[in-house]
Design a protein around this motif. Structure first.
Motif, PDB file in Angstrom:
ATOM      1  N   HIS A 326       0.808  -1.229   0.000  1.00 37.16           N
ATOM      2  CA  HIS A 326       0.000   0.000   0.000  1.00 37.16           C
ATOM      3  C   HIS A 326       0.840   1.278   0.000  1.00 37.16           C
ATOM      4  N   ARG A 327       2.138   1.128   0.159  1.00 38.17           N
ATOM      5  CA  ARG A 327       2.999   2.315   0.206  1.00 38.17           C
ATOM      6  C   ARG A 327       2.985   3.059  -1.128  1.00 38.17           C
ATOM      7  N   ARG A 328       2.895   4.397  -1.082  1.00 35.78           N
ATOM      8  CA  ARG A 328       3.030   5.227  -2.281  1.00 35.78           C
ATOM      9  C   ARG A 328       3.695   6.526  -1.869  1.00 35.78           C
ATOM     10  N   SER A 329       4.755   6.900  -2.569  1.00 34.05           N
ATOM     11  CA  SER A 329       5.486   8.119  -2.194  1.00 34.05           C
ATOM     12  C   SER A 329       4.601   9.353  -2.257  1.00 34.05           C
ATOM     13  N   ALA A 330       3.817   9.428  -3.339  1.00 29.28           N
ATOM     14  CA  ALA A 330       3.069  10.669  -3.567  1.00 29.28           C
ATOM     15  C   ALA A 330       1.686  10.648  -2.935  1.00 29.28           C
ATOM     16  N   ALA A 331       1.419   9.694  -2.026  1.00 25.71           N
ATOM     17  CA  ALA A 331       0.092   9.621  -1.386  1.00 25.71           C
ATOM     18  C   ALA A 331      -0.188  10.942  -0.672  1.00 25.71           C
ATOM     19  N   GLY A 422      13.050  21.216  -4.647  1.00 29.06           N
ATOM     20  CA  GLY A 422      12.306  21.489  -5.887  1.00 29.06           C
ATOM     21  C   GLY A 422      10.804  21.318  -5.683  1.00 29.06           C
ATOM     22  N   TYR A 423      10.370  21.101  -4.441  1.00 30.36           N
ATOM     23  CA  TYR A 423       8.973  20.695  -4.205  1.00 30.36           C
ATOM     24  C   TYR A 423       8.417  21.399  -2.974  1.00 30.36           C
ATOM     25  N   SER A 424       8.465  22.738  -2.967  1.00 27.98           N
ATOM     26  CA  SER A 424       8.130  23.457  -1.729  1.00 27.98           C
ATOM     27  C   SER A 424       6.702  23.156  -1.255  1.00 27.98           C
ATOM     28  N   ALA A 477       5.559   8.218   3.409  1.00 22.45           N
ATOM     29  CA  ALA A 477       7.000   8.510   3.362  1.00 22.45           C
ATOM     30  C   ALA A 477       7.349   8.821   1.924  1.00 22.45           C
ATOM     31  N   HIS A 478       7.847  10.019   1.684  1.00 21.49           N
ATOM     32  CA  HIS A 478       8.131  10.452   0.300  1.00 21.49           C
ATOM     33  C   HIS A 478       9.621  10.806   0.177  1.00 21.49           C
ATOM     34  N   PRO A 479      10.413   9.958  -0.522  1.00 17.85           N
ATOM     35  CA  PRO A 479      11.842  10.272  -0.690  1.00 17.85           C
ATOM     36  C   PRO A 479      12.019  11.466  -1.634  1.00 17.85           C
ATOM     37  N   LEU A 480      13.011  12.277  -1.386  1.00 23.88           N
ATOM     38  CA  LEU A 480      13.305  13.442  -2.231  1.00 23.88           C
ATOM     39  C   LEU A 480      14.804  13.592  -2.402  1.00 23.88           C
ATOM     40  N   ALA A 481      15.254  13.544  -3.641  1.00 28.50           N
ATOM     41  CA  ALA A 481      16.673  13.802  -3.884  1.00 28.50           C
ATOM     42  C   ALA A 481      16.867  15.178  -4.519  1.00 28.50           C
ATOM     43  N   GLY A 482      15.749  15.882  -4.748  1.00 29.73           N
ATOM     44  CA  GLY A 482      15.838  17.191  -5.406  1.00 29.73           C
ATOM     45  C   GLY A 482      15.904  18.309  -4.380  1.00 29.73           C
ATOM     46  N   PHE A 483      17.102  18.662  -3.931  1.00 25.76           N
ATOM     47  CA  PHE A 483      17.264  19.735  -2.935  1.00 25.76           C
ATOM     48  C   PHE A 483      18.585  20.451  -3.191  1.00 25.76           C
ATOM     49  N   VAL A 502      22.740  13.675   1.508  1.00 25.84           N
ATOM     50  CA  VAL A 502      22.577  13.027   0.201  1.00 25.84           C
ATOM     51  C   VAL A 502      21.116  12.679  -0.121  1.00 25.84           C
ATOM     52  N   HIS A 503      20.250  12.767   0.885  1.00 25.07           N
ATOM     53  CA  HIS A 503      18.887  12.318   0.606  1.00 25.07           C
ATOM     54  C   HIS A 503      17.944  12.856   1.680  1.00 25.07           C
ATOM     55  N   LEU A 504      16.654  12.979   1.325  1.00 23.37           N
ATOM     56  CA  LEU A 504      15.630  13.408   2.286  1.00 23.37           C
ATOM     57  C   LEU A 504      14.442  12.460   2.185  1.00 23.37           C
TER      58      LEU A 504
HETATM   59  C1  LIG Z   1      16.542   8.022  -4.489  1.00 17.88           C
HETATM   60  C2  LIG Z   1      15.167   8.583  -4.730  1.00 17.88           C
HETATM   61  C3  LIG Z   1      15.028   9.919  -5.018  1.00 17.88           C
HETATM   62  C4  LIG Z   1      13.768  10.472  -5.212  1.00 17.88           C
HETATM   63  N1  LIG Z   1      13.658  11.803  -5.431  1.00 17.88           N
HETATM   64  C5  LIG Z   1      12.438  12.339  -5.616  1.00 17.88           C
HETATM   65  C6  LIG Z   1      12.303  13.741  -5.825  1.00 17.88           C
HETATM   66  O1  LIG Z   1      13.274  14.494  -5.816  1.00 17.88           O
HETATM   67  N2  LIG Z   1      11.048  14.224  -6.018  1.00 17.88           N
HETATM   68  C7  LIG Z   1       9.940  13.430  -6.002  1.00 17.88           C
HETATM   69  O2  LIG Z   1       8.816  13.932  -6.172  1.00 17.88           O
HETATM   70  N3  LIG Z   1      10.049  12.108  -5.787  1.00 17.88           N
HETATM   71  C8  LIG Z   1      11.267  11.547  -5.597  1.00 17.88           C
HETATM   72  N4  LIG Z   1      11.385  10.207  -5.371  1.00 17.88           N
HETATM   73  C9  LIG Z   1      10.167   9.379  -5.314  1.00 17.88           C
HETATM   74  C10 LIG Z   1       9.956   8.669  -6.639  1.00 17.88           C
HETATM   75  O3  LIG Z   1       9.502   9.582  -7.614  1.00 17.88           O
HETATM   76  C11 LIG Z   1       8.941   7.550  -6.437  1.00 17.88           C
HETATM   77  O4  LIG Z   1       9.540   6.578  -5.570  1.00 17.88           O
HETATM   78  C12 LIG Z   1       8.584   6.895  -7.764  1.00 17.88           C
HETATM   79  O5  LIG Z   1       7.793   7.785  -8.538  1.00 17.88           O
HETATM   80  C13 LIG Z   1       7.821   5.611  -7.587  1.00 17.88           C
HETATM   81  O6  LIG Z   1       6.669   5.818  -6.800  1.00 17.88           O
HETATM   82  P1  LIG Z   1       6.410   5.007  -5.460  1.00 17.88           P
HETATM   83  O7  LIG Z   1       7.522   5.357  -4.483  1.00 17.88           O
HETATM   84  O8  LIG Z   1       5.081   5.472  -4.968  1.00 17.88           O
HETATM   85  O9  LIG Z   1       6.452   3.561  -5.782  1.00 17.88           O
HETATM   86  C14 LIG Z   1      12.626   9.643  -5.152  1.00 17.88           C
HETATM   87  C15 LIG Z   1      12.773   8.273  -4.883  1.00 17.88           C
HETATM   88  C16 LIG Z   1      14.036   7.754  -4.657  1.00 17.88           C
HETATM   89  C17 LIG Z   1      14.178   6.280  -4.327  1.00 17.88           C
END
Ligand SMILES: Cc1cc2nc3c(=O)[nH]c(=O)nc-3n(C[C@H](O)[C@H](O)[C@H](O)COP(=O)(O)O)c2cc1C
Length: 512
Positions: A326-331, A422-424, A477-483, A502-504
């Motif tokens: 059920h995990r989704r980053s952009a939930a 990049g995602y304020s 939980a939403h990973p972000l590498a764009g900073f 290196v990561h958020l």
């Molecule tokens: C190393 C890494 C960097 C990411 N950086 C960004 C980011 O800068 N901006 C963003 O919106 N999502 C970022 N994401 C999230 C991905 O876009 C997301 O994991 C991908 O679209 C797949 O979706 P899911 O995580 O829901 O399966 C990152 C994910 C990872 C693993």
């Protein structure tokens, strides 16, 4: 590069081949025509490496590659071959290629001080020996013939070079060494010729081309000329098979744009020619050193407010299967506050101390919920809290050893931090942000260049543990590498070199 056209007309293609920094030159790989351009190869299929040539002079490396392409297309392994834009240069290369195929004489003279005149293709800091020796002196009518031997520990690489000048012959022999070193083709020590004297420096003079050679032009047209040359009594050269060129999975990305990462990767490889493991025996470290390894943390405890992690009170965990599916980053995230107990649970399941390894001398190494290379924990975590009930807003250091959050900076507005991603808008929804710092210095004394990989891999491991634990608590939980790197480095107080953000990962309550 007109020779590109010649190679293509022969049905092959050229790919740049990244050299490790210890080798000074340019290398090209000959690959089948269908691998002409770096392109997306979803299968990840290997790209056959048909030939590899390297030289300190890019033009020479390409010329040699064109000759190898012609040889593969034409067969005739007993012929020397030359390919060049001009017919004269192709004939010159063909003659010397044929000469290099002979069995070397049994005697030679050592060349000393050759490197005052001819540039070595090896980085001066590389701890190896490179010797050259000279066969014949031209009086027998043969062009000068040089053998080069590169030695490291009990392995070596040998190559020969022939030319009309000694200088040219050394250059060709060194190109041969460079090519074999690029492919890491080291072997057990071979037999030296009998040395019958020394020559200091590089003798001047130009010798005649070999007489009695059978020459024929086999191609003349698009991109250049190919010439074959046969000398009597020359054995075919054996080329190794089963090699592969680097597969390029980029979407047509110019290799120049990723040159640094390619070179880094090359230089951080473990190779069978060297030690297969880093030259550090942890068991032989002093107890004091080992004790230092057991505290892979920063500590702001003496100067900052500390907030213990509650060990109880988190909500129940979902089954792993449900959490992962059920995990989704952009939930969507709700604006509701996160509970400190839930944040603590995430930290406990990612960087928490879960065991102890004991050395024979009694030194205890804490082990964590997430694996770490050599147990060195080349990372630090900070939490930027905005809306966590029970935790002051601000930047907190996560101290796993003492299970506390240490307030490092309570002044910085969360919005300011959000504006440096990049995602304020998205960041502003989060209740907290976990900041992953790669602590490069913790592992590089042991792993050298490879320590950089370890630190990034470890941050990835920990980041995944954070994501999985958060998902199991029903959090987003939403990973972000764009900073903006410099901003975040300053925010948590690292210099960006020895330690760097290196990561958020954004954390927040899920919107119902
Ligand atoms: C190393 C890494 C960097 C990411 N950086 C960004 C980011 O800068 N901006 C963003 O919106 N999502 C970022 N994401 C999230 C991905 O876009 C997301 O994991 C991908 O679209 C797949 O979706 P899911 O995580 O829901 O399966 C990152 C994910 C990872 C693993």
């Amino acid at each position: 590069m007109t020779l590109d056209t010649l190679i293509e007309s022969l049905g092959f293609a050229v790919r740049p081949y990244p050299l490790p920094a210890r080798l000074l030159g340019t290398a090209y790989a000959l690959v089948p025509a269908e691998h002409r351009t770096p392109r997306l190869e979803p299968s990840g299929a290997a790209v056959p490496l048909l030939a590899l040539t390297a030289s300190q002079d890019p033009e020479t490396a390409l010329r040699r590659l064109a000759a190898r392409a012609a040889q593969l297309r034409l067969g005739g392994e007993t012929y020397g071959i030359g390919a060049a834009a001009s017919a004269d240069a192709a004939a010159h290369d063909a003659r010397h290629d044929a000469l290099e195929r002979r069995t070397p004489p049994a005697t030679a003279r050592r060349l000393t001080a050759w490197s005052d005149t001819v540039r070595s293709p090896l980085h001066p800091a590389w701890d190896v020996r490179l010797d050259c020796h000279l066969y014949g002196d031209g009086r027998d009518g043969l062009a000068p013939w040089v053998g080069a031997v590169l030695r490291r520990n009990d392995r070596e690489i040998r190559a020969f070079g022939c030319d009309t000048t000694v200088r040219g012959a050394i250059g060709r022999a060194l190109d041969g060494v460079l090519t074999l070193a690029a492919e890491d083709r080291w072997s057990a020590p071979g037999k030296d010729p009998e040395f019958v004297g020394e020559v200091e420096g590089v003798p001047e003079g130009e010798w005649d081309e070999p007489v009695g050679a059978e020459m024929r032009t086999v191609h003349s047209g698009a991109g250049g000329t190919v010439v074959q040359c046969r000398l009597p009594g020359v054995a075919p050269r054996q080329e190794p098979v089963g090699r592969f060129a680097p597969v390029d999975l980029s979407l047509g990305c110019d290799p120049e744009r990723v040159r640094i990462s390619r070179t880094f990767h090359e230089n951080s490889k473990i190779r069978s020619a060297f030690r297969t493991l880093p030259p550090v025996d942890v068991d032989r470290l002093t107890p004091d050193t080992r004790r230092a390894l057991t505290r892979p943390y920063r500590d702001y405890g003496r100067t900052r407010t500390e907030q213990p992690w509650p060990v109880e009170g988190a909500r129940p965990l979902l089954p792993l299967d449900t959490a992962v599916r059920h995990r989704r980053s952009a939930a969507p995230m709700s604006r509701a506050p996160m509970q400190l107990a839930d944040l603590a649970r995430v930290l406990e399941l990612s960087v928490g101390v879960t065991g102890i390894a004991r050395a024979p001398d009694g030194v205890e190494l804490p082990l964590r919920a997430t694996p770490s290379a050599g147990g060195l924990c080349s990372y630090d975590l900070f939490v930027l809290a905005r809306n966590v009930e029970g935790l002051a807003p601000g930047v907190h250091y996560v101290h796993p050893g003492r299970r506390v959050l240490q307030l490092v900076d309570g002044e910085r507005p969360f919005e300011d931090m959000a504006a440096h991603t990049g995602y304020s808008g998205r960041v502003a929804e989060a209740a907290a942000v976990v900041v992953f710092v790669a602590a490069f210095r913790r592992g590089r004394w042991k792993y050298g260049e490879r320590g950089y990989r370890m630190a990034l891999i470890e941050c990835g491991h920990v980041a995944q543990s954070v994501v999985t634990a958060a998902a199991a608590l029903g959090l987003v939980a939403h990973p972000l590498a764009g900073f903006v790197d410099d901003y975040f480095d300053r925010l948590v107080g690292v210099n960006g070199t020895d330690d760097a953000v290196v990561h958020l990962t954004l954390l927040g309550e899920a919107r119902a």
